[in-house]
Design an enzyme around this catalytic site. Structure first.
Site: not given
Ligand code: AMP
Length: 395
Positions: A7, A178, A207, A380
């Site tokens: 990521n 998401h 968040n 994820e």
């Protein structure tokens, strides 16, 4: 099988080496301050190593990750040949990607074409991809998009009621984010309930927060929009807001559109409402000590999530299963209880004892609740690793 999940942000890069079948993580870590100086934090089980390593670009960061993965003392593999494939998280797939994709020149060009839609993240994601190509030439790589899961939405959900030209010429529409998390918890909810055709409402509350309405495993609607600013109020983001508020503030305070958007993205949400913090733990502490603004922030957040749940139950024509995930959804029993308070009319009944759970998969509704309510910790990285393994297996 070993999949390296990456990521990449503009100055950071998170990684996990994992087995997509078992979900076992052999090592994970974070490169920070890329382009400034460079710092690597590497974890194997409970052991943590930190070191300063020059990282002028993402290539040096990836090289540092591979070096430590094969390192005699801190490594977990003998050689990088043991990495079967690399899976990259990519923010925006625009209208070009409704699924994950093997990375080739065509895929890279399409991710580049989506830069106007994800101007902060897509260039950083591409830096991570290019660095891996440079350091591990020929290694199969897959891009997994945050937007892809939501591409099954019908036009009535994704079109904005503005002139068609902005949709046709500029790809302006609801995309949602998401998606990897919503896809993961959807798969788990289907497995846990044993029903493929469930009407499911997913609440990813962290968040950043977003909800999705899912039927037959396919997304029908989601709360974020063209960008992750839309939907419920979040840690620092305002969520849905009347566009005239932007015009008013820009005119009165001489702010540019970018400055105003920065305020809505970084200085708003429960941070602005509470005046305490963007972290729900701090806000819950302050509210417990009698801070009225903190109490309002919690009340408004729960109210907005509850309103979306009601809206999505209407959109789906009912709700069989409600899922809570991400930092707040997985850990805050009090926030889950607050959200579900007032949803009894649609058949949601929490069991207060079962709801007293943190960070693990659990059915938290009462035995006689019409709607099953689940806590499902998101993963994820595992979803990215599984998509990668699936696509690479097909090559
Ligand atoms: P995420 O974005 O999914 O990593 O979620 C991060 C957020 O989860 C933090 O900002 C906290 O506000 C929230 N969070 C984590 N643990 C708790 C907890 N025990 N109670 C309330 N909120 C929590």
């Amino acid at each position: 099988m070993n999949v390296l999940v990456i990521n990449a942000g503009s100055s950071s890069l998170k990684y996990q080496l994992m087995d997509p079948e078992t979900g076992a993580v052999s090592a994970k870590g974070l490169c920070e301050r890329i382009g400034i100086d460079g710092r690597l934090t590497h974890k194997v089980g409970d052991r943590k190593v930190e070191m300063d390593i020059p990282m002028p670009t993402h290539s040096e960061a990836i090289t540092a990750v591979l070096d430590i993965l094969v390192d005699k003392e801190n490594g977990v593999i003998a050689s990088t040949d043991e990495i079967d494939a690399v899976g990259h998280r990519v923010l925006h797939g625009g209208m070009k990607f409704s699924d994950s994709c093997i990375i080739d020149d065509k895929c890279i060009k399409a991710i580049e074409d989506c830069i106007p839609l994800g101007p902060l993240h897509n260039p950083a994601n591409l830096m991570g991809i290019r660095a891996c190509q440079a350091v591990m030439p020929g290694k199969p790589q897959v891009a997994v998009f945050d937007t892809a899961f939501h591409m099954t939405m019908p036009p009535k959900a994704y079109r904005y009621a503005i002139p068609k030209t902005y949709y046709e010429n500029d790809d302006i529409r609801r995309y949602g984010f998401h998606g990897t998390s919503h896809k993961y918890v959807t798969r788990r909810a289907i497995a846990l309930t044993g029903r493929q055709d469930i009407k499911l409402i997913n609440c990813h509350l962290g968040n950043g927060s977003s909800l999705s309405a899912v039927k037959d495993g396919k997304c029908q609607d989601t709360s974020m929009g063209l960008s992750p600013l839309a939907g419920v109020c979040m840690g620092t983001r305002s969520g849905d807001i009347d566009a005239c508020v932007v015009q008013f503030i820009m005119n009165k305070y001489g702010m540019t559109a970018d400055e105003c958007l920065n305020m809505l993205n970084k200085k708003s949400g429960v941070l602005a409402l509470s005046g305490v913090s963007s972290d729900f733990r701090d806000i819950e502490d302050a509210a417990a000590k009698g801070n009225a603004d903190a109490a309002l922030a919690l009340e408004k957040f729960a109210y907005e999530v509850r309103k979306y749940v009601g809206a999505y139950a209407a959109a789906l024509g009912g709700c069989d299963c409600l899922v809570f995930t991400a930092g707040v959804g997985e850990n805050s029993a009090s926030m889950r209880a607050r959200i579900c308070e007032g949803l009894e009319y649609m058949g949601v009944k929490l069991d207060p004892e079962k709801n007293n759970v943190r960070g693990k998969e659990a059915l938290i509704s009462a035995d006689d609740s019409k709607v099953q309510v689940w806590v499902i910790p998101t993963n994820e990285e595992l979803m990215i690793a599984q998509d990668t393994a699936e696509l690479v297996g097909k090559m």
